[in-house]
Motif scaffolding. Structure first.
Motif, PDB file in Angstrom:
ATOM      1  N   UNK A   1       0.813  -1.210   0.000  1.00 15.14           N
ATOM      2  CA  UNK A   1       0.000   0.000   0.000  1.00 15.14           C
ATOM      3  C   UNK A   1       0.850   1.266   0.000  1.00 15.14           C
ATOM      4  N   UNK A   2       1.975   1.223   0.685  1.00 12.69           N
ATOM      5  CA  UNK A   2       2.806   2.424   0.832  1.00 12.69           C
ATOM      6  C   UNK A   2       4.104   2.348   0.031  1.00 12.69           C
ATOM      7  N   UNK A   3       4.202   1.395  -0.896  1.00 19.64           N
ATOM      8  CA  UNK A   3       5.454   1.216  -1.632  1.00 19.64           C
ATOM      9  C   UNK A   3       5.887   2.499  -2.343  1.00 19.64           C
ATOM     10  N   UNK A   4       4.981   3.143  -3.051  1.00 20.38           N
ATOM     11  CA  UNK A   4       5.334   4.352  -3.779  1.00 20.38           C
ATOM     12  C   UNK A   4       5.794   5.467  -2.873  1.00 20.38           C
ATOM     13  N   UNK A   5       5.073   5.689  -1.792  1.00 19.87           N
ATOM     14  CA  UNK A   5       5.444   6.745  -0.846  1.00 19.87           C
ATOM     15  C   UNK A   5       6.792   6.455  -0.202  1.00 19.87           C
ATOM     16  N   UNK A   6       6.994   5.199   0.187  1.00 17.75           N
ATOM     17  CA  UNK A   6       8.259   4.840   0.823  1.00 17.75           C
ATOM     18  C   UNK A   6       9.432   4.997  -0.134  1.00 17.75           C
ATOM     19  N   UNK A   7       9.267   4.484  -1.346  1.00 20.82           N
ATOM     20  CA  UNK A   7      10.384   4.536  -2.291  1.00 20.82           C
ATOM     21  C   UNK A   7      10.723   5.969  -2.694  1.00 20.82           C
ATOM     22  N   UNK A   8       9.724   6.810  -2.813  1.00 20.75           N
ATOM     23  CA  UNK A   8       9.992   8.220  -3.129  1.00 20.75           C
ATOM     24  C   UNK A   8      10.859   8.849  -2.046  1.00 20.75           C
ATOM     25  N   UNK A   9      10.492   8.611  -0.783  1.00 25.09           N
ATOM     26  CA  UNK A   9      11.240   9.179   0.337  1.00 25.09           C
ATOM     27  C   UNK A   9      12.610   8.523   0.475  1.00 25.09           C
ATOM     28  N   UNK A  10      12.660   7.201   0.334  1.00 22.64           N
ATOM     29  CA  UNK A  10      13.931   6.482   0.473  1.00 22.64           C
ATOM     30  C   UNK A  10      14.931   6.936  -0.582  1.00 22.64           C
ATOM     31  N   UNK A  11      14.485   7.038  -1.835  1.00 17.81           N
ATOM     32  CA  UNK A  11      15.395   7.468  -2.909  1.00 17.81           C
ATOM     33  C   UNK A  11      15.887   8.888  -2.686  1.00 17.81           C
ATOM     34  N   UNK A  12      15.005   9.768  -2.245  1.00 14.64           N
ATOM     35  CA  UNK A  12      15.401  11.155  -1.975  1.00 14.64           C
ATOM     36  C   UNK A  12      16.409  11.212  -0.826  1.00 14.64           C
ATOM     37  N   UNK A  13      16.155  10.442   0.238  1.00 12.04           N
ATOM     38  CA  UNK A  13      17.083  10.413   1.374  1.00 12.04           C
ATOM     39  C   UNK A  13      18.441   9.852   0.977  1.00 12.04           C
ATOM     40  N   UNK A  14      18.435   8.752   0.200  1.00  6.51           N
ATOM     41  CA  UNK A  14      19.694   8.131  -0.213  1.00  6.51           C
ATOM     42  C   UNK A  14      20.502   9.083  -1.083  1.00  6.51           C
ATOM     43  N   UNK A  15      19.829   9.797  -1.969  1.00 10.65           N
ATOM     44  CA  UNK A  15      20.508  10.759  -2.828  1.00 10.65           C
ATOM     45  C   UNK A  15      21.163  11.861  -1.996  1.00 10.65           C
ATOM     46  N   UNK A  16      20.413  12.407  -1.045  1.00 10.11           N
ATOM     47  CA  UNK A  16      20.948  13.491  -0.214  1.00 10.11           C
ATOM     48  C   UNK A  16      22.097  13.007   0.664  1.00 10.11           C
ATOM     49  N   UNK A  17      21.957  11.813   1.251  1.00 12.09           N
ATOM     50  CA  UNK A  17      23.015  11.279   2.106  1.00 12.09           C
ATOM     51  C   UNK A  17      24.266  10.982   1.293  1.00 12.09           C
ATOM     52  N   UNK A  18      24.099  10.411   0.105  1.00  9.80           N
ATOM     53  CA  UNK A  18      25.258  10.096  -0.739  1.00  9.80           C
ATOM     54  C   UNK A  18      26.024  11.358  -1.108  1.00  9.80           C
ATOM     55  N   UNK A  19      25.327  12.408  -1.491  1.00  6.33           N
ATOM     56  CA  UNK A  19      26.003  13.649  -1.860  1.00  6.33           C
ATOM     57  C   UNK A  19      26.691  14.291  -0.657  1.00  6.33           C
TER      58      UNK A  19
END
Length: 411
Positions: A272-290
């Motif tokens: 049910x929350x896959x899209x919401x989770x992945x949007x946030x997870x990808x954004x967080x991973x991008x910011x942390x990596x940079x």
């Protein structure tokens, strides 16, 4: 429908017998029939119905239908784990003496599985480059499948699905894609040309870290040569669905690697929350990596970084989404341990795809029994830290990692 609307209102979530908004948990071993004639037809696959949960269950069917729809597949079979899904898909296609081509840089448990399959006479050919040019010279008359991870864990190598699928299919070989780390939110391999998709549903599909599971989705888009794929020749009358029918009514049923009804339900509601989770997870991973990439002495591996060797696929195939995994090298094993032990927000755990950020030293855990050459091909060294980024507030994550790295320098 767009992704999140489809998740909640698509055709795969609207057909339950008592009008429930969620599928009921059929926590039973067997199903009662009014006559022996009815049950005989079900066992003979001449009538629809459920007889025994090892060979079918309504809760499993609900989850399978939802995953089939999300991945644009023709059929889906849920399994007890991601590893069982990989195992059964390959055993359904291969006999002793057959070969499979697989990409280097895979998850350590998958590499270990391929070594086990060697004992059954199924030979693995490792490809350095999972592109059409890389796999074409490796295909022989013994090749029965090509297997790769869409985004490999933890190396973050990318499988060129379009190119490899075209080359594989021209040679009469199906492409199996493990899309666990990508999820249907980032890419749908069957739409890109793959024939079979696998997920360890214990990861991003479930999202809450509360159940183990796996699933195999058949695209129904491969023209089987039954003289070549003799393992499924008995099912030739089913045409493009021969693999699915052999899988469900033969190898899956006989090996007993079914998902439990409770786990199917937990994976179902996780979707049910896959899209919401992945949007946030990808954004967080991008910011942390940079943020980590700006720290001297820290070598970061993440797909959105411009210097990443697979950055081109980040835009062309992954829709500008890098997934939830990043790795970085700390400089030494001791320093990697000190960083991990100093983290406050991230949990030390061996899973990925959780709501929570998880961190691990893969060389001493996931790859503890893997030869050094294979381990390094997977992007794992003595100083590698793998991070499965969660949905926490990203500034807290960045500060946590920066503080842990800074503290490790003073010890």
């Amino acid at each position: 429908m767009n992704f999140n609307t489809e998740l909640l209102h698509g055709s795969a979530v609207s057909h339950y017998s008592q009008k429930e908004i969620l599928p009921p948990i059929s926590q039973v071993s067997a199903f009662k029939y009014d006559s022996m004639e009815e049950l005989e037809k079900v066992f003979a696959h001449k009538a629809m119905g459920y007889a025994y949960t090892r060979i079918g269950n309504p809760t499993l069917t609900a989850f399978e239908n939802r995953m089939k729809s999300l991945e644009c597949g023709a059929n889906a079979v849920s399994c007890s784990s991601g590893m069982s899904a990989i195992t059964l898909s390959l055993l359904a296609l291969c006999n002793s003496g057959d070969e499979i081509i697989v990409g280097k840089g895979l998850y350590g448990g998958t590499i270990n599985l391929f070594h086990d399959l060697e004992k059954f006479g199924i030979h693995t050919v490792f490809a350095n480059d999972m592109t059409a040019e890389g796999i074409k010279p490796l295909i022989s008359d013994k090749t029965r499948a090509i297997f790769g991870e869409l985004i490999s864990n933890p190396a973050l190598n990318i499988l060129d699905v379009r190119g490899v699928a075209k080359a594989a299919n021209e040679a009469g070989v199906p492409l199996i894609v493990d899309s666990t780390t990508a999820t249907p939110f980032i890419a749908r391999p069957i739409e890109l040309g793959a024939n079979i998709v696998i997920h360890s549903t214990s990861k991003y599909i479930n999202g809450g870290g509360n159940s183990i599971g796996g699933i195999i989705i058949d695209g129904g888009n491969f023209a089987w040569d039954f003289d070549k794929h003799t393992s499924i020749s008995e099912f030739r009358k089913y045409g493009k669905m021969a693999f699915s029918i052999r899988l469900r009514t033969d190898i899956w049923e006989n090996f007993g690697c079914c998902m439990s009804p409770v786990n199917a339900f937990l994976n179902y509601i996780g979707l049910d929350t896959l899209g919401l989770r992945m949007e946030r997870i990808c954004a967080n991973a991008d910011a942390l990596a940079h943020a980590l990439n700006e720290i001297d002495g820290i070598e970061v591996n993440y797909l959105s970084l411009p210097h990443h060797k697979f950055h081109g696929y980040f835009e062309s195939m992954l829709n500008g989404l890098g997934g939830g995994i990043l790795t970085f090298r700390a400089g030494s094993k001791g320093k990697a341990f000190r960083i991990i032990n100093s983290l406050k927000c991230a949990m030390i755990a061996s899973n990925i795809g959780d709501l929570r950020t998880l961190v691990i030293h893969p060389a001493s855990t996931l790859y503890a029994h893997t030869p050094k050459e294979e381990m390094e091909a997977a992007g794992v060294y003595d100083d590698t830290i793998r991070v499965s980024v969660g949905i926490e507030d990203v500034n807290d994550l960045i500060n946590d990692f920066k503080t842990a790295i800074q503290e490790s320098k003073g010890e």
